[in-house]
Design an enzyme around this catalytic site. Structure first.
Site: not given
Length: 298
Positions: A132, A160, A202
């Protein structure tokens, strides 16, 4: 390995601040029934840092129970590498299909420290990892250079991408091809990222509007960009609620208004009030009044 719409789910609480298992199960099933491709537990939207490790594992178990054969990921976002590794190990033992890993949320690591931190967490769980990268919220940027350095570890399978720079998606693909599954993590850049080559989303507002979110994704994948863009333009004011310091309160308010859930948050957060609440409510009401009819797609 992963693709599609994978919501970052909210964590539901009872009136006495316990985990609300029944409401989480109901809301998570709603998402999966709408065609989502997995779920991510205990992220920023899921108030993960406000939960104990035991609570996070309990949320993961509910998540995995609902996703079935589709992936249930546990977010690891800890201040220290030691605590992150401990949570990663617990998640692996509890049946997580993978991890979404945030670099240290308190100490802002330099590139060498960031890479070492990510490698240690991946090794502790021995699970597939979605990195992330969110330099805006967490002030640690997992750059394309760092992704290239980490590429020798096959456990790092996805990123992400939440740098807020739409150019980054193209930079990753140009440099590394399809080594990583690139997901967009910024709701109000989703169409732009998906049309630039991201293969997953996401998503946040998906928790209240899963059919619209899935429709945008599937239409883009089918090359039906004009239809996807029409829905996205309607969706944009709602998606902007995700890009805020109050994203948790914003999105839980939307859930309360749209899917009859509740907006309970864990202190020190408190539900929206005053002008921010009025503004968010107006956005939701306007969207509901003009909700588009979704086209059919394969």
């Amino acid at each position: 390995m992963w693709q599609g719409v994978i919501p970052a789910v909210t964590t539901k609480f009872t009136a006495d601040d316990k985990l609300d298992y029944n409401e989480m199960e109901r809301c998570f099933k709603f998402l999966m029934d709408a065609g989502c491709d997995g779920l991510i537990a205990c992220g920023s939207l899921g108030e993960g840092p406000f939960l104990s490790h035991d609570e996070r594992i309990e949320v993961l178990k509910v998540t995995k129970q609902v996703t079935g054969a589709k992936p249930a990921l546990l977010t690891v976002a800890e201040a220290s590498t030691r605590e992150a590794c401990a949570l990663a190990e617990k998640g692996a033992k509890a049946g997580a299909d993978g991890l979404m890993v945030v670099p240290s949320t308190i100490y802002h690591t330099n590139p060498k420290e960031t890479v070492a931190n990510l490698r240690a967490i991946a090794a502790a769980a021995d699970l597939p990892v979605m990195i992330y990268s969110n330099r805006i919220a967490y002030r640690v940027d997992v750059t394309t250079d760092m992704l290239e350095e980490l590429a020798d570890d096959k456990r790092f399978v996805a990123v992400k991408e939440s740098s807020d720079d739409i150019r980054r998606t193209t930079e990753i693909i140009n440099r590394l091809g399809r080594r990583y599954d690139v997901f967009t993590g910024v709701d109000n850049l989703a169409f732009e990222a998906l049309t630039a080559g991201a293969i997953g989303w996401v998503a946040g507002l998906v928790v209240a509007f899963p059919h619209e979110t899935v429709a945008i994704y599937r239409l883009v994948q089918a090359g039906r960009y004009a239809e996807a863009l029409e829905i996205y333009r309607w969706f944009r004011p709602l998606l902007d609620l995700d890009v805020s310091s109050y994203l948790v309160q914003n999105i839980k308010l939307v859930e309360a208004m749209v899917i009859d859930s509740n907006e309970r948050v864990r202190l020190p957060r408190m539900p929206l009030e005053g002008e921010p609440r009025t503004r968010a409510e107006a956005v939701v009401k306007a969207a509901l009044a003009n909700r588009p009819k979704l086209p059919s797609f394969a």
